[in-house]
Design an enzyme around this catalytic site. Structure first.
Site, PDB file in Angstrom:
ATOM      1  N   ALA A   1      -1.687  -4.947 155.269  1.00  8.99           N
ATOM      2  CA  ALA A   1      -0.516  -5.099 156.115  1.00  8.99           C
ATOM      3  C   ALA A   1      -0.989  -5.287 157.551  1.00  8.99           C
ATOM      4  O   ALA A   1      -2.000  -4.716 157.963  1.00  8.99           O
ATOM      5  CB  ALA A   1       0.370  -3.858 156.008  1.00  8.99           C
ATOM      6  N   TYR A   2      -0.237  -6.073 158.280  1.00 12.55           N
ATOM      7  CA  TYR A   2      -0.597  -6.377 159.657  1.00 12.55           C
ATOM      8  C   TYR A   2       0.250  -5.549 160.612  1.00 12.55           C
ATOM      9  O   TYR A   2       1.475  -5.505 160.494  1.00 12.55           O
ATOM     10  CB  TYR A   2      -0.478  -7.882 159.919  1.00 12.55           C
ATOM     11  CG  TYR A   2      -1.597  -8.580 159.204  1.00 12.55           C
ATOM     12  CD1 TYR A   2      -2.804  -8.821 159.842  1.00 12.55           C
ATOM     13  CD2 TYR A   2      -1.487  -8.900 157.857  1.00 12.55           C
ATOM     14  CE1 TYR A   2      -3.864  -9.380 159.165  1.00 12.55           C
ATOM     15  CE2 TYR A   2      -2.548  -9.467 157.168  1.00 12.55           C
ATOM     16  CZ  TYR A   2      -3.730  -9.702 157.838  1.00 12.55           C
ATOM     17  OH  TYR A   2      -4.788 -10.235 157.151  1.00 12.55           O
TER      18      TYR A   2
END
Length: 154
Positions: free
Chosen positions: A29-30
């Protein structure tokens, strides 16, 4: 700090599977994406996690700073992500004296299969396996951060 120099290709068939060795399941996930830099949280095999900062320094090159992160903290951070969680299984495949990483995507990007090779120098030469499709190095639409952001819309 590690310098990452890589080339990426689409995968055209399953010929690589018989040579696959190591297998790892990633969920990433960013936390932020800003121009030439990203901050990413990744879980690996539902057991460990890393926090990674990448800064693009050239067309095929990035500086990479990666740190171990307690797994439970990674799960909490992922809830604050931007975009969708990128889910993929990575396989290592030895070919022609190099190790290729084959990413088989699931979730929002099911069906996408990408091969990448990390190089010591951008001018390194290497044999191309027959199961490779076209080169996608530098094509932003295939970068994991764009897949995370576009997956939210798509």
């Amino acid at each position: 700090m590690k310098v990452e120099i890589e080339r990426k290709y689409l995968v055209s068939d399953d010929g690589w599977r018989e040579h696959a060795t190591i297998r790892s399941v990633f969920r990433q996930a960013y936390m932020t994406v800003a121009g030439d830099r990203t901050v990413r949280v990744r879980t690996i095999d539902d057991r460990r996690a890393t926090l990674t900062v990448k800064v693009r320094t050239g067309p095929m090159q990035r500086d990479e700073f990666e740190y171990d992160l307690p797994y439970c903290e990674a799960l909490k951070l992922i809830r604050h992500r931007i975009g969708v969680v990128v889910e993929k299984t990575r396989y290592d495949v030895a070919y022609g004296g190099h190790v290729w990483e084959i990413d088989v995507y699931e979730g929002a990007h099911r069906g996408l299969i990408v091969a990448e090779i990390e190089l010591r120098d951008a001018s390194d030469e290497f044999p191309l396996p027959v199961w490779l499709g076209r080169e996608i190095t530098g094509e932003q639409m295939y970068s994991n951060q764009i897949l995370a952001l576009d997956g939210e819309r798509g």
